[in-house]
Enzyme design. Structure first.
Site, mmCIF file in Angstrom:
data_model
loop_
_atom_site.group_PDB
_atom_site.id
_atom_site.type_symbol
_atom_site.label_atom_id
_atom_site.label_comp_id
_atom_site.label_asym_id
_atom_site.label_seq_id
_atom_site.Cartn_x
_atom_site.Cartn_y
_atom_site.Cartn_z
ATOM 1 N N ARG A 29 2.690 3.764 6.068
ATOM 2 C CA ARG A 29 3.747 4.007 7.251
ATOM 3 C C ARG A 29 2.211 2.610 7.880
ATOM 4 O O ARG A 29 2.976 2.502 9.174
ATOM 5 C CB ARG A 29 3.241 5.586 7.965
ATOM 6 C CG ARG A 29 4.773 5.767 6.396
ATOM 7 C CD ARG A 29 4.702 7.183 6.715
ATOM 8 N NE ARG A 29 5.203 7.451 8.217
ATOM 9 C CZ ARG A 29 6.800 7.770 8.951
ATOM 10 N NH1 ARG A 29 7.629 7.810 7.612
ATOM 11 N NH2 ARG A 29 6.819 7.884 10.129
ATOM 12 N N LYS A 33 13.521 28.358 12.597
ATOM 13 C CA LYS A 33 13.217 28.188 10.803
ATOM 14 C C LYS A 33 13.510 29.263 9.916
ATOM 15 O O LYS A 33 13.096 30.472 10.386
ATOM 16 C CB LYS A 33 12.015 27.693 10.861
ATOM 17 C CG LYS A 33 11.332 26.722 11.145
ATOM 18 C CD LYS A 33 10.070 25.865 10.976
ATOM 19 C CE LYS A 33 9.982 24.401 11.440
ATOM 20 N NZ LYS A 33 8.925 23.873 11.003
ATOM 21 N N GLU A 41 1.340 8.079 11.906
ATOM 22 C CA GLU A 41 0.347 7.476 11.506
ATOM 23 C C GLU A 41 -0.287 5.837 11.922
ATOM 24 O O GLU A 41 -1.542 5.785 11.964
ATOM 25 C CB GLU A 41 0.644 6.550 10.524
ATOM 26 C CG GLU A 41 1.122 8.653 9.285
ATOM 27 C CD GLU A 41 2.451 9.084 9.739
ATOM 28 O OE1 GLU A 41 3.083 10.274 8.926
ATOM 29 O OE2 GLU A 41 3.430 8.011 10.234
#
Length: 599
Positions: free
Chosen positions: A381, A268, A353
């Site tokens: 979701r 990253k 979720e």
């Protein structure tokens, strides 16, 4: 940008130029940063091996799509990324034909690729869907639903797994990389097919069994065994910053003509040393100083998210049965603090979720008081779980809905517009909203006492300070903030109260203001009383108009046959574009000045 003819040295120089462009623009505009820097070589290799005008390029979440935008005719326009009227921070087909699909929520990419692959087969076309998905998105169940079918139908799809977090020891990594390349190489594939057809199938049953077990044993020492077991070939891990290796591997994967996962290890923030590594604050950033890495953040009032974290922390200290969960957004929702304070009672369940909601429903049944802290856009979701696992049984789960209303630069996929509309119609659900920091604390205290499901919504950023003292919450009770001398009544809900106050302050008339507080159940008593004094009502709420706050009020007006007119200043029937919040509001004609003119 045509990169097919470029040699390796030219492509590596292009990677450097792409990183420099991203660092320059994002340092001034803000945006998704570390993930997109880490995907530069992978993206360049994808464009080298595949045809972006023919092969569907599918970016999961598309946090990492900036290099793709720069390679597809948007180099100069990239200056406008995430600005009002400029480029979206996510893939967007209306913006470019090179963007295959809208993406902003995670874990949809492989399902899209499966659908694309089926269509390509039915049309008899020679195209290959290529997916880039991060290891974080691999935590969602939808990914495995898609992989399960893909492994069964075995249509050509190349999945680039951009892994910037998993830890794989060097010895195992190097051995597995070598063996994986052998297993996926053209020579091995042809040899295996030839042996299988000409020798193994003709061997006695026992020998056939032994031959198959030898091949399976080789695969077991690779980290891709889970994918192989699902019927998907696996190559890797490879170095996600070694351009030559990536191109070579993608060429192999493309030539296999079946589903393949290419596992690439990346860093990253690659190319900007300050952001390199596992530093969450560099995922999505505001403007910063390139030389020092310091953010150019203006002093601001305390965000509603931080106020919520304070209130929930106080509640958790008071009551041992308070528990909570977030889905991969611990710092964004303020739950990271609670996870540190109460590690056995607050959890991050990753991008899951649905699981978050259902697991907390079980805890509510066991006598705990769960707080599901989630962005409005991500609660969508888990809609079925809210109905099936919480509301049907009336379990006392609290949904703390962050980022309700306009969220600014992230645009259509992230606006918190719909939570009122889809939650209001659910039996057993109670909906209420604070208007400021004081009432947010009171709302959290009140939520603990409820024995039904409830949802509390609050905005991104800070509430405005209001001059009105907040009463303690009572179920279904509104608060009249001021009387008026005109025939008009301003009704605010949540952050809409401050908009009502701002609009009233600019208006030449003296107008009554009501903080509705509860959209379900409504305070019918006060609505009846106010209908006798004011016959023009105006509703202020940062939510969708259809099924929203004014809709609830109109339903009651019809039922009670009240003689009042209602105008709503909620969002109209379209998706809200990205950009600075004030500019977005201006485009919607929802600033206080514009509302005064409308009234």
């Amino acid at each position: 940008m045509n990169i097919k003819s470029k040699d390796l040295g030219e492509l590596e120089e292009l990677c450097t130029q792409i990183r420099e462009r991203i660092i320059d623009v994002v340092s001034r505009n803000g945006g998704h940063f570390s993930s997109t820097l880490g995907a530069v070589e992978l993206t360049v290799a994808m464009h080298k091996v595949f045809d972006v005008q023919s092969d569907p390029f599918i970016f999961d979440v598309s946090h990492q799509c900036y290099p793709h935008k720069l390679l597809t005719g948007r180099w100069e326009e990239f200056e406008t990324i995430r600005q009002f009227g400029g480029l979206s921070g996510f893939t967007k087909p209306k913006e470019s034909s090179a963007d295959y699909f809208v993406a902003g929520h995670s874990s949809t990419s492989i399902s899209l690729a499966v659908g694309a692959a089926k269509s390509i087969k039915l049309n008899g076309e020679n195209r290959v869907p290529v997916v880039m998905i991060g290891d974080g998105s691999m935590t969602a169940g939808m990914v495995y639903e898609a992989l399960n079918e893909l492994g069964d139908i075995k249509l050509p799809v190349v999945i680039v797994l951009n892994d910037n977090e998993m830890s794989i020891a060097k010895p195992i990594g190097s051995i597995s990389k070598y063996l994986s390349k052998i297993l996926a190489g053209k020579f091995y594939q042809k040899l295996r097919d030839r042996i299988d057809k000409s020798i193994v199938q003709k061997l006695p049953e026992g020998a056939n069994y032994i031959a198959k077990k030898i091949e399976e044993s080789i695969k077991l020492i690779t980290p891709g065994v889970i994918f192989e077991e699902m019927g998907i070939d696996y190559i890797g891990p490879i170095d996600g910053h070694n351009l030559e290796e990536i191109i070579e591997t993608l060429d192999i994967a493309k030539g296999l003509n079946k589903p393949v996962i290419v596992h690439a290890k990346t860093i990253k923030g690659k190319g900007y040393e300050i952001a390199e590594g596992q530093n969450e604050k560099w995922h999505g950033v505001g403007p910063f100083n390139v030389e020092t890495g310091e953010f150019k953040k203006k002093a601001a009032a305390k965000a509603a998210t931080a106020v919520y974290a304070d209130a929930l922390s106080a509640l958790a200290k008071k009551y041992d049965n308070v528990v909570g969960v977030t889905a991969a957004m611990p710092s964004g929702t303020g739950i990271d603090r609670l996870m540190a304070e109460f590690p056995n009672r607050f959890w991050d369940v990753a991008i899951a979720e649905q699981h978050a909601v259902t697991s907390m429903a079980a805890m509510a049944k066991e006598g705990f008081k769960p707080y599901i802290t989630i962005y409005s856009t991500f609660l969508q979701r888990a809609f079925d779980q809210v109905i099936h696992d919480v509301c049907i049984m009336g379990l006392p789960v609290v949904f703390a809905i962050d980022r309700a209303g306009i969220v600014g630069n992230d645009g259509e996929t992230h606006q918190g517009a719909f939570d009122i509309s889809y939650l209001r119609f659910l039996p057993n659900m109670i909906l209420f909203a604070p208007r400021d920091n004081q009432s947010l604390h009171q709302a959290i205290d009140f939520s603990y006492k409820l024995d039904k499901p409830c949802a509390i919504r609050y905005p991104r950023g800070a509430f405005k300070e209001l001059k009105y003292e907040s009463n303690e919450f009572e179920l279904g009770k509104a608060q009249l903030l001021k009387e008026g001398t005109s025939n008009k009544l301003f009704i605010g809900y949540g952050a809409g109260v401050s908009k009502a106050c701002d609009t009233e302050a600019l208006h030449e008339e003296d107008i009554a203001i009501l903080d509705l507080r509860f959209v379900k159940p409504l305070d019918e008593e006060i609505l009846n009383e106010l209908a006798s004094k004011y016959n023009k009502w105006y509703v202020f709420s940062d939510s969708q108009k259809q099924g929203g706050v004014a809709s609830a009020i109109l339903e009651y007006i019809n039922k009670a046959k009240l003689c009042v007119s209602v105008d709503s200043f909620e969002f109209e029937d379209h998706f809200i574009v990205h950009g600075e919040t004030l500019k977005v509001e201006e485009s919607l004609e929802l600033t206080a000045k514009q509302l005064v003119e409308k009234i």
